[in-house]
Design a protein around this motif. Sequence first.
Motif, PDB file in Angstrom:
ATOM      1  N   ALA A 116      55.686 -83.410  14.464  1.00  0.00           N
ATOM      2  CA  ALA A 116      57.033 -83.778  14.904  1.00  0.00           C
ATOM      3  C   ALA A 116      58.118 -82.959  14.206  1.00  0.00           C
ATOM      4  O   ALA A 116      59.178 -82.727  14.788  1.00  0.00           O
ATOM      5  N   LEU A 117      57.877 -82.507  12.985  1.00  0.00           N
ATOM      6  CA  LEU A 117      58.915 -81.765  12.257  1.00  0.00           C
ATOM      7  C   LEU A 117      59.232 -80.417  12.889  1.00  0.00           C
ATOM      8  O   LEU A 117      60.348 -79.916  12.767  1.00  0.00           O
ATOM      9  N   VAL A 118      58.264 -79.828  13.561  1.00  0.00           N
ATOM     10  CA  VAL A 118      58.505 -78.539  14.212  1.00  0.00           C
ATOM     11  C   VAL A 118      58.514 -78.683  15.738  1.00  0.00           C
ATOM     12  O   VAL A 118      58.321 -77.711  16.456  1.00  0.00           O
ATOM     13  N   ASP A 119      58.732 -79.912  16.216  1.00  0.00           N
ATOM     14  CA  ASP A 119      58.784 -80.221  17.648  1.00  0.00           C
ATOM     15  C   ASP A 119      57.518 -79.777  18.389  1.00  0.00           C
ATOM     16  O   ASP A 119      57.585 -79.279  19.513  1.00  0.00           O
ATOM     17  N   LEU A 120      56.373 -79.963  17.752  1.00  0.00           N
ATOM     18  CA  LEU A 120      55.097 -79.634  18.380  1.00  0.00           C
ATOM     19  C   LEU A 120      54.490 -80.919  18.916  1.00  0.00           C
ATOM     20  O   LEU A 120      53.972 -81.738  18.163  1.00  0.00           O
ATOM     21  N   ASP A 121      54.627 -81.139  20.225  1.00  0.00           N
ATOM     22  CA  ASP A 121      54.070 -82.337  20.840  1.00  0.00           C
ATOM     23  C   ASP A 121      52.555 -82.271  20.892  1.00  0.00           C
ATOM     24  O   ASP A 121      51.864 -83.220  20.558  1.00  0.00           O
ATOM     25  N   LEU A 122      52.029 -81.146  21.348  1.00  0.00           N
ATOM     26  CA  LEU A 122      50.580 -80.997  21.453  1.00  0.00           C
ATOM     27  C   LEU A 122      50.205 -79.520  21.450  1.00  0.00           C
ATOM     28  O   LEU A 122      50.721 -78.741  22.246  1.00  0.00           O
ATOM     29  N   ARG A 123      49.330 -79.168  20.540  1.00  0.00           N
ATOM     30  CA  ARG A 123      48.732 -77.835  20.545  1.00  0.00           C
ATOM     31  C   ARG A 123      47.236 -78.029  20.695  1.00  0.00           C
ATOM     32  O   ARG A 123      46.641 -78.827  19.989  1.00  0.00           O
ATOM     33  N   SER A 124      46.645 -77.310  21.615  1.00  0.00           N
ATOM     34  CA  SER A 124      45.198 -77.394  21.773  1.00  0.00           C
ATOM     35  C   SER A 124      44.593 -76.036  21.468  1.00  0.00           C
ATOM     36  O   SER A 124      45.148 -75.002  21.821  1.00  0.00           O
ATOM     37  N   THR A 125      43.470 -76.075  20.794  1.00  0.00           N
ATOM     38  CA  THR A 125      42.750 -74.860  20.432  1.00  0.00           C
ATOM     39  C   THR A 125      41.321 -75.006  20.911  1.00  0.00           C
ATOM     40  O   THR A 125      40.664 -76.000  20.619  1.00  0.00           O
ATOM     41  N   VAL A 126      40.858 -74.018  21.642  1.00  0.00           N
ATOM     42  CA  VAL A 126      39.477 -73.983  22.105  1.00  0.00           C
ATOM     43  C   VAL A 126      38.834 -72.759  21.476  1.00  0.00           C
ATOM     44  O   VAL A 126      39.403 -71.666  21.512  1.00  0.00           O
ATOM     45  N   ALA A 127      37.667 -72.954  20.883  1.00  0.00           N
ATOM     46  CA  ALA A 127      36.969 -71.839  20.245  1.00  0.00           C
ATOM     47  C   ALA A 127      35.489 -71.920  20.572  1.00  0.00           C
ATOM     48  O   ALA A 127      34.945 -72.994  20.826  1.00  0.00           O
ATOM     49  N   GLY A 128      34.862 -70.792  20.559  1.00  0.00           N
ATOM     50  CA  GLY A 128      33.427 -70.728  20.782  1.00  0.00           C
ATOM     51  C   GLY A 128      32.886 -69.457  20.179  1.00  0.00           C
ATOM     52  O   GLY A 128      33.630 -68.505  19.949  1.00  0.00           O
ATOM     53  N   GLY A 129      31.608 -69.448  19.896  1.00  0.00           N
ATOM     54  CA  GLY A 129      31.036 -68.243  19.322  1.00  0.00           C
ATOM     55  C   GLY A 129      29.637 -68.474  18.800  1.00  0.00           C
ATOM     56  O   GLY A 129      28.970 -69.448  19.155  1.00  0.00           O
ATOM     57  N   LEU A 130      29.236 -67.565  17.939  1.00  0.00           N
ATOM     58  CA  LEU A 130      27.937 -67.625  17.304  1.00  0.00           C
ATOM     59  C   LEU A 130      28.116 -67.787  15.806  1.00  0.00           C
ATOM     60  O   LEU A 130      29.060 -67.264  15.222  1.00  0.00           O
ATOM     61  N   GLY A 131      27.201 -68.511  15.188  1.00  0.00           N
ATOM     62  CA  GLY A 131      27.210 -68.686  13.748  1.00  0.00           C
ATOM     63  C   GLY A 131      25.838 -68.374  13.184  1.00  0.00           C
ATOM     64  O   GLY A 131      24.834 -68.384  13.904  1.00  0.00           O
ATOM     65  N   TYR A 132      25.802 -68.087  11.888  1.00  0.00           N
ATOM     66  CA  TYR A 132      24.552 -67.750  11.224  1.00  0.00           C
ATOM     67  C   TYR A 132      24.415 -68.603   9.969  1.00  0.00           C
ATOM     68  O   TYR A 132      25.352 -68.711   9.180  1.00  0.00           O
ATOM     69  N   LYS A 133      23.261 -69.219   9.796  1.00  0.00           N
ATOM     70  CA  LYS A 133      22.991 -70.054   8.623  1.00  0.00           C
ATOM     71  C   LYS A 133      22.462 -69.168   7.500  1.00  0.00           C
ATOM     72  O   LYS A 133      21.310 -68.750   7.506  1.00  0.00           O
ATOM     73  N   LEU A 134      23.325 -68.861   6.538  1.00  0.00           N
ATOM     74  CA  LEU A 134      22.926 -68.033   5.407  1.00  0.00           C
ATOM     75  C   LEU A 134      21.957 -68.785   4.499  1.00  0.00           C
ATOM     76  O   LEU A 134      20.974 -68.228   4.036  1.00  0.00           O
ATOM     77  N   ILE A 135      22.271 -70.054   4.243  1.00  0.00           N
ATOM     78  CA  ILE A 135      21.416 -70.925   3.439  1.00  0.00           C
ATOM     79  C   ILE A 135      21.244 -72.215   4.221  1.00  0.00           C
ATOM     80  O   ILE A 135      22.222 -72.817   4.652  1.00  0.00           O
ATOM     81  N   ASP A 136      20.010 -72.661   4.409  1.00  0.00           N
ATOM     82  CA  ASP A 136      19.758 -73.882   5.170  1.00  0.00           C
ATOM     83  C   ASP A 136      18.525 -74.591   4.614  1.00  0.00           C
ATOM     84  O   ASP A 136      17.420 -74.433   5.109  1.00  0.00           O
ATOM     85  N   THR A 137      18.748 -75.335   3.519  1.00  0.00           N
ATOM     86  CA  THR A 137      17.675 -76.116   2.909  1.00  0.00           C
ATOM     87  C   THR A 137      18.095 -77.581   2.892  1.00  0.00           C
ATOM     88  O   THR A 137      19.231 -77.907   3.237  1.00  0.00           O
ATOM     89  N   LYS A 138      17.194 -78.468   2.474  1.00  0.00           N
ATOM     90  CA  LYS A 138      17.544 -79.894   2.377  1.00  0.00           C
ATOM     91  C   LYS A 138      18.655 -80.128   1.349  1.00  0.00           C
ATOM     92  O   LYS A 138      19.439 -81.040   1.464  1.00  0.00           O
ATOM     93  N   GLU A 139      18.696 -79.294   0.328  1.00  0.00           N
ATOM     94  CA  GLU A 139      19.653 -79.476  -0.761  1.00  0.00           C
ATOM     95  C   GLU A 139      20.968 -78.738  -0.544  1.00  0.00           C
ATOM     96  O   GLU A 139      21.991 -79.107  -1.098  1.00  0.00           O
ATOM     97  N   LEU A 140      20.960 -77.682   0.265  1.00  0.00           N
ATOM     98  CA  LEU A 140      22.132 -76.813   0.361  1.00  0.00           C
ATOM     99  C   LEU A 140      22.215 -76.164   1.733  1.00  0.00           C
ATOM    100  O   LEU A 140      21.209 -75.680   2.260  1.00  0.00           O
ATOM    101  N   ALA A 141      23.424 -76.172   2.302  1.00  0.00           N
ATOM    102  CA  ALA A 141      23.647 -75.485   3.581  1.00  0.00           C
ATOM    103  C   ALA A 141      24.940 -74.684   3.497  1.00  0.00           C
ATOM    104  O   ALA A 141      25.945 -75.161   2.983  1.00  0.00           O
ATOM    105  N   PHE A 142      24.877 -73.453   4.012  1.00  0.00           N
ATOM    106  CA  PHE A 142      26.066 -72.604   4.053  1.00  0.00           C
ATOM    107  C   PHE A 142      25.948 -71.694   5.263  1.00  0.00           C
ATOM    108  O   PHE A 142      25.017 -70.922   5.383  1.00  0.00           O
ATOM    109  N   SER A 143      26.899 -71.821   6.196  1.00  0.00           N
ATOM    110  CA  SER A 143      26.869 -71.032   7.432  1.00  0.00           C
ATOM    111  C   SER A 143      28.052 -70.095   7.482  1.00  0.00           C
ATOM    112  O   SER A 143      29.123 -70.414   7.011  1.00  0.00           O
TER     113      SER A 143
END
Length: 143
Positions: A116-143
């Motif tokens: 409301a402070l910048v008179d933004l009633d609604l901004r919508s953002t749509v994103a899509g893409g590919l990601g890669y799991k650098l670390i993916d264990t039971k204890e630690l995840a980082f993509s």
Amino acid sequence: MNSSLSRFTLLSLCALGTAAVAAPPPADGQWRGTGGAALSATSGNSSTQAFMLGADMARLTTQDKITLGGSANYARGEVDGVKRTTANKWIGFGQYDYNLTPQLFAFGKLALEGDALVDLDLRSTVAGGLGYKLIDTKELAFS
């Protein structure tokens, strides 16, 4: 300049380290989440009141992941008898990740926000893409 660069590098590494510390939820198809609320009030020569609310939840299976979340922030202050709203913002989002391989995933995200402070009633953002799991264990995840 060198000192500023060193501080920035150190802060960046700390942020990266903390982002990777949380263990991922188990891939059992159950919804899990976190939420929080904060209220702050001060008084004296000036007075302020602030309220923040946030929640995140996720459902993870071996094939996909759904993430939903949102937050709101409202603050008001008074200086020399003049009251002003200093924050009035909200955001909500949803993301869907689909595993293509054990390390590679495709994602789609929708975010909606208003301020409301910048008179933004609604901004919508749509994103899509590919990601890669650098670390993916039971204890630690980082993509």
